[in-house]
Design a protein around this motif. Structure first.
Motif, PDB file in Angstrom:
ATOM      1  N   ASP A  58       0.812  -1.216   0.000  1.00 29.95           N
ATOM      2  CA  ASP A  58       0.000   0.000   0.000  1.00 29.95           C
ATOM      3  C   ASP A  58       0.851   1.274   0.000  1.00 29.95           C
ATOM      4  O   ASP A  58       0.345   2.365  -0.230  1.00 29.95           O
ATOM      5  CB  ASP A  58      -0.959   0.012   1.192  1.00 29.95           C
ATOM      6  CG  ASP A  58      -0.209  -0.194   2.507  1.00 29.95           C
ATOM      7  OD1 ASP A  58       1.021  -0.343   2.474  1.00 29.95           O
ATOM      8  OD2 ASP A  58      -0.880  -0.215   3.556  1.00 29.95           O
ATOM      9  N   THR A  59       2.152   1.119   0.268  1.00 34.12           N
ATOM     10  CA  THR A  59       3.075   2.259   0.188  1.00 34.12           C
ATOM     11  C   THR A  59       4.395   1.779  -0.376  1.00 34.12           C
ATOM     12  O   THR A  59       4.751   0.590  -0.296  1.00 34.12           O
ATOM     13  CB  THR A  59       3.318   2.880   1.570  1.00 34.12           C
ATOM     14  OG1 THR A  59       3.883   1.887   2.454  1.00 34.12           O
ATOM     15  CG2 THR A  59       2.044   3.448   2.174  1.00 34.12           C
ATOM     16  N   PHE A  60       5.156   2.748  -0.949  1.00 33.47           N
ATOM     17  CA  PHE A  60       6.505   2.449  -1.428  1.00 33.47           C
ATOM     18  C   PHE A  60       7.346   3.717  -1.270  1.00 33.47           C
ATOM     19  O   PHE A  60       7.047   4.749  -1.902  1.00 33.47           O
ATOM     20  CB  PHE A  60       6.478   2.002  -2.894  1.00 33.47           C
ATOM     21  CG  PHE A  60       7.849   1.735  -3.462  1.00 33.47           C
ATOM     22  CD1 PHE A  60       8.536   0.571  -3.132  1.00 33.47           C
ATOM     23  CD2 PHE A  60       8.464   2.670  -4.283  1.00 33.47           C
ATOM     24  CE1 PHE A  60       9.796   0.336  -3.646  1.00 33.47           C
ATOM     25  CE2 PHE A  60       9.724   2.440  -4.799  1.00 33.47           C
ATOM     26  CZ  PHE A  60      10.399   1.266  -4.475  1.00 33.47           C
ATOM     27  N   ASN A  61       8.359   3.609  -0.394  1.00 33.92           N
ATOM     28  CA  ASN A  61       9.237   4.752  -0.134  1.00 33.92           C
ATOM     29  C   ASN A  61       8.439   6.007   0.237  1.00 33.92           C
ATOM     30  O   ASN A  61       8.727   7.107  -0.247  1.00 33.92           O
ATOM     31  CB  ASN A  61      10.137   5.045  -1.331  1.00 33.92           C
ATOM     32  CG  ASN A  61      11.201   3.965  -1.539  1.00 33.92           C
ATOM     33  OD1 ASN A  61      11.446   3.152  -0.646  1.00 33.92           O
ATOM     34  ND2 ASN A  61      11.815   3.967  -2.715  1.00 33.92           N
ATOM     35  N   GLY A  62       7.399   5.795   1.059  1.00 31.54           N
ATOM     36  CA  GLY A  62       6.601   6.932   1.506  1.00 31.54           C
ATOM     37  C   GLY A  62       5.522   7.359   0.543  1.00 31.54           C
ATOM     38  O   GLY A  62       4.752   8.271   0.831  1.00 31.54           O
ATOM     39  N   THR A  63       5.432   6.709  -0.631  1.00 30.99           N
ATOM     40  CA  THR A  63       4.402   7.049  -1.622  1.00 30.99           C
ATOM     41  C   THR A  63       3.219   6.117  -1.462  1.00 30.99           C
ATOM     42  O   THR A  63       3.382   4.879  -1.474  1.00 30.99           O
ATOM     43  CB  THR A  63       4.957   6.940  -3.051  1.00 30.99           C
ATOM     44  OG1 THR A  63       6.089   7.795  -3.180  1.00 30.99           O
ATOM     45  CG2 THR A  63       3.906   7.330  -4.073  1.00 30.99           C
ATOM     46  N   LYS A  64       2.021   6.658  -1.278  1.00 31.60           N
ATOM     47  CA  LYS A  64       0.824   5.862  -1.118  1.00 31.60           C
ATOM     48  C   LYS A  64       0.441   5.224  -2.447  1.00 31.60           C
ATOM     49  O   LYS A  64       0.443   5.866  -3.503  1.00 31.60           O
ATOM     50  CB  LYS A  64      -0.322   6.739  -0.610  1.00 31.60           C
ATOM     51  CG  LYS A  64      -1.597   5.944  -0.307  1.00 31.60           C
ATOM     52  CD  LYS A  64      -2.694   6.863   0.217  1.00 31.60           C
ATOM     53  CE  LYS A  64      -3.962   6.069   0.500  1.00 31.60           C
ATOM     54  NZ  LYS A  64      -5.059   6.935   0.982  1.00 31.60           N
ATOM     55  N   LEU A  65       0.093   3.942  -2.409  1.00 30.38           N
ATOM     56  CA  LEU A  65      -0.256   3.197  -3.619  1.00 30.38           C
ATOM     57  C   LEU A  65      -1.705   2.757  -3.546  1.00 30.38           C
ATOM     58  O   LEU A  65      -2.164   2.255  -2.524  1.00 30.38           O
ATOM     59  CB  LEU A  65       0.644   1.966  -3.777  1.00 30.38           C
ATOM     60  CG  LEU A  65       2.159   2.198  -3.778  1.00 30.38           C
ATOM     61  CD1 LEU A  65       2.892   0.882  -3.923  1.00 30.38           C
ATOM     62  CD2 LEU A  65       2.564   3.163  -4.893  1.00 30.38           C
ATOM     63  N   GLU A  66      -2.430   2.944  -4.613  1.00 27.13           N
ATOM     64  CA  GLU A  66      -3.805   2.463  -4.750  1.00 27.13           C
ATOM     65  C   GLU A  66      -3.870   1.594  -6.001  1.00 27.13           C
ATOM     66  O   GLU A  66      -3.470   2.022  -7.084  1.00 27.13           O
ATOM     67  CB  GLU A  66      -4.792   3.635  -4.868  1.00 27.13           C
ATOM     68  CG  GLU A  66      -4.848   4.492  -3.618  1.00 27.13           C
ATOM     69  CD  GLU A  66      -5.833   5.641  -3.768  1.00 27.13           C
ATOM     70  OE1 GLU A  66      -6.381   5.790  -4.889  1.00 27.13           O
ATOM     71  OE2 GLU A  66      -6.047   6.375  -2.786  1.00 27.13           O
ATOM     72  N   TRP A  67      -4.393   0.404  -5.885  1.00 21.62           N
ATOM     73  CA  TRP A  67      -4.378  -0.577  -6.963  1.00 21.62           C
ATOM     74  C   TRP A  67      -5.773  -0.736  -7.562  1.00 21.62           C
ATOM     75  O   TRP A  67      -6.763  -0.801  -6.852  1.00 21.62           O
ATOM     76  CB  TRP A  67      -3.876  -1.923  -6.454  1.00 21.62           C
ATOM     77  CG  TRP A  67      -2.472  -1.884  -5.935  1.00 21.62           C
ATOM     78  CD1 TRP A  67      -2.068  -1.590  -4.663  1.00 21.62           C
ATOM     79  CD2 TRP A  67      -1.283  -2.109  -6.687  1.00 21.62           C
ATOM     80  NE1 TRP A  67      -0.715  -1.630  -4.558  1.00 21.62           N
ATOM     81  CE2 TRP A  67      -0.184  -1.958  -5.795  1.00 21.62           C
ATOM     82  CE3 TRP A  67      -1.008  -2.444  -8.011  1.00 21.62           C
ATOM     83  CZ2 TRP A  67       1.133  -2.118  -6.200  1.00 21.62           C
ATOM     84  CZ3 TRP A  67       0.304  -2.605  -8.414  1.00 21.62           C
ATOM     85  CH2 TRP A  67       1.361  -2.444  -7.517  1.00 21.62           C
ATOM     86  N   TYR A  68      -5.840  -0.815  -8.890  1.00 18.76           N
ATOM     87  CA  TYR A  68      -7.093  -1.029  -9.615  1.00 18.76           C
ATOM     88  C   TYR A  68      -6.818  -1.996 -10.778  1.00 18.76           C
ATOM     89  O   TYR A  68      -5.694  -2.088 -11.271  1.00 18.76           O
ATOM     90  CB  TYR A  68      -7.654   0.287 -10.184  1.00 18.76           C
ATOM     91  CG  TYR A  68      -7.933   1.329  -9.131  1.00 18.76           C
ATOM     92  CD1 TYR A  68      -9.157   1.379  -8.477  1.00 18.76           C
ATOM     93  CD2 TYR A  68      -6.957   2.281  -8.803  1.00 18.76           C
ATOM     94  CE1 TYR A  68      -9.405   2.344  -7.510  1.00 18.76           C
ATOM     95  CE2 TYR A  68      -7.191   3.244  -7.838  1.00 18.76           C
ATOM     96  CZ  TYR A  68      -8.426   3.276  -7.197  1.00 18.76           C
ATOM     97  OH  TYR A  68      -8.666   4.228  -6.239  1.00 18.76           O
ATOM     98  N   VAL A  69      -7.848  -2.695 -11.174  1.00 21.43           N
ATOM     99  CA  VAL A  69      -7.735  -3.560 -12.349  1.00 21.43           C
ATOM    100  C   VAL A  69      -7.733  -2.673 -13.592  1.00 21.43           C
ATOM    101  O   VAL A  69      -8.655  -1.872 -13.793  1.00 21.43           O
ATOM    102  CB  VAL A  69      -8.899  -4.573 -12.406  1.00 21.43           C
ATOM    103  CG1 VAL A  69      -8.807  -5.403 -13.699  1.00 21.43           C
ATOM    104  CG2 VAL A  69      -8.880  -5.486 -11.190  1.00 21.43           C
ATOM    105  N   ARG A  70      -6.682  -2.804 -14.373  1.00 23.29           N
ATOM    106  CA  ARG A  70      -6.579  -1.979 -15.571  1.00 23.29           C
ATOM    107  C   ARG A  70      -7.476  -2.546 -16.668  1.00 23.29           C
ATOM    108  O   ARG A  70      -7.440  -3.736 -16.977  1.00 23.29           O
ATOM    109  CB  ARG A  70      -5.135  -1.948 -16.069  1.00 23.29           C
ATOM    110  CG  ARG A  70      -4.923  -0.967 -17.224  1.00 23.29           C
ATOM    111  CD  ARG A  70      -3.461  -0.875 -17.598  1.00 23.29           C
ATOM    112  NE  ARG A  70      -2.965  -2.150 -18.077  1.00 23.29           N
ATOM    113  CZ  ARG A  70      -1.676  -2.441 -18.149  1.00 23.29           C
ATOM    114  NH1 ARG A  70      -0.774  -1.580 -17.722  1.00 23.29           N
ATOM    115  NH2 ARG A  70      -1.287  -3.616 -18.610  1.00 23.29           N
ATOM    116  N   GLU A  71      -8.277  -1.695 -17.233  1.00 25.20           N
ATOM    117  CA  GLU A  71      -9.192  -2.092 -18.307  1.00 25.20           C
ATOM    118  C   GLU A  71      -8.916  -1.243 -19.541  1.00 25.20           C
ATOM    119  O   GLU A  71      -8.773  -0.026 -19.440  1.00 25.20           O
ATOM    120  CB  GLU A  71     -10.649  -1.921 -17.873  1.00 25.20           C
ATOM    121  CG  GLU A  71     -11.051  -2.805 -16.699  1.00 25.20           C
ATOM    122  CD  GLU A  71     -12.489  -2.569 -16.290  1.00 25.20           C
ATOM    123  OE1 GLU A  71     -13.117  -1.639 -16.873  1.00 25.20           O
ATOM    124  OE2 GLU A  71     -12.988  -3.291 -15.413  1.00 25.20           O
TER     125      GLU A  71
END
Length: 403
Positions: A202-215
């Motif tokens: 959910d984070t990487f090097n302090g960067t918030k990550l949001e995941w979605y299915v790419r369509e």
């Protein structure tokens, strides 16, 4: 000037030009040669076509003139020139030998010098013989290594060594973040192989990550294929409409001789044109009710009779009949009927009989066309049947051949 005269004039011009060229070649003395120039090393052989003249006669001589080869004293300079050329190309897209991040370029030949190149690397686990920098080398970067270029010409060869430093390709901006996230995902995938689910970071090097299915967006496909289908439907409908027009035209041409013959016969017996017209429509309705067959020519006549019953003048109805049929035969016949109504039988019977004779010729022509069309339609089934017969005869024969 007709076509025959133009053809004759063209042939004469070609003959004159050919004769002049032949005379020029005959009277122009050929320059005697004493030597032939070879191609430079690496340029290949040259096909030579000569004529040798002797007291015994003239003879054609054809052979391949081999390229020049280097003298031993020249080779040091040639090898040095080859190295200078390699110095400019071996790094490929890399900017410096101290920071190699991409594949190298290892040419196998130096064409303009006639030299071949053999490449040797200090470790094929780092750099392969085609210049590819391996994943292992990039993962272990930074590291130093060497490569050797062996220039060869016949039995002679000379080696040159190059030192280089492989460094990690430094990514910047979004590419660096993307590769970092991908590396993290791969790491988690390896660690969680025994789990039913893989938890995305959910984070990487302090960067918030949001995941979605790419369509992939569907609207471009709908736009392209939708419009394409509409265009195809339009052209298909237009083709169908044009085919209906062609079919109707053929039907009208088939009905024309029958309509003319019957109408002229009734008019010649003393009936008025309108009375004969009504008689034909009455008989057609009875035939249509019994057989269900629709005939375009009689349908147009019925529409003309309907116009007369609705108050349109008889002459105008005949004129509209000819225009709707859109055929020269029907237009001519409608004009004859109009003249018949205006002038009566005086002088018109002969014209109508001539039209009957013309319609008989048209009837024979239509029959001939239908016969030709039927033969053409039968051509494909005949070819298909022939292929089936060949298959029935040949397949068992091939299967019976023992290998």
């Amino acid at each position: 000037m007709d076509k025959k005269k133009k053809l004759a004039a063209g042939i004469a011009a070609v003959c004159v030009v050919t004769a002049l060229l032949g005379l020029k070649n005959f009277f122009t003395p050929k320059e005697q040669i004493q030597s032939l120039e070879r191609n430079s090393p690496g340029a290949g052989e040259t096909a030579v076509n000569l004529e040798v003249r002797t007291d015994e006669g003239n003879f054609p001589i054809d052979f391949q003139l081999e390229e020049r080869i280097y003298e031993a004293s020249e080779l040091d300079g040639v090898f040095e020139e080859g190295k200078k050329w390699l110095d400019t190309v071996w790094l490929g897209d890399n900017t410096s030998s101290d920071s190699v991040t991409q594949n190298l370029y290892f040419p196998e030949r130096i064409p303009h010098l006639g030299l071949t190149v053999q490449w040797k690397t200090e470790s094929y686990r780092l750099i392969q013989s085609d210049g590819k920098v391996t994943e292992e080398a990039l993962s272990r970067a930074p590291l130093n290594t060497k490569i050797r270029a062996v220039l060869k010409y016949g039995e002679f060869e000379k080696s040159y060594d190059y030192e280089l430093r492989i460094v990690e390709n430094v990514l910047q901006g979004d590419e660096e973040l993307k590769q970092g996230i991908l590396k993290e995902v791969k790491s988690r995938q390896t660690e969680e192989r025994t789990q039913n689910e893989m938890i995305l970071p959910d984070t990487f090097n302090g960067t918030k990550l949001e995941w979605y299915v790419r369509e992939d967006p569907v609207w471009p496909k709908i736009f392209i294929f939708g419009n394409l289908i509409l265009v195809l439907i339009y052209f298909a409908s237009e083709e169908k409409r044009m085919q209906q027009i062609r079919d109707k035209s053929k039907e009208l041409e088939r009905d024309y001789p029958d309509i003319v013959y019957k109408l002229v016969l009734l008019v010649s017996s003393g009936m008025t044109v309108k009375g004969a017209w009504e008689k034909l429509i009455y008989d057609y309705r009875k035939e249509k009710n019994n057989t269900g067959k629709v005939r375009c020519g009689y349908e147009e006549m019925e529409m003309a009779l309907r116009e007369m019953n609705y108050g349109i003048s008889e002459l105008k109805a005949y004129e509209n009949f000819g225009k709707r049929c859109a055929s020269q035969n029907y237009i001519r016949f409608s004009s004859l009927l109009i003249q018949q109504v205006k002038r009566g039988a005086r002088g018109m019977n002969q014209l109508l009989m001539q039209e009957v004779m013309a319609s008989e010729i048209l009837r024979k022509e239509n029959a001939r066309k239908r016969a030709e069309e039927a033969g053409t339609k039968l051509l494909f089934p005949m070819v298909l049947l022939m292929a089936v017969v060949f298959a029935v005869l040949m397949i068992p024969a091939f299967l019976s051949i023992s290998i």
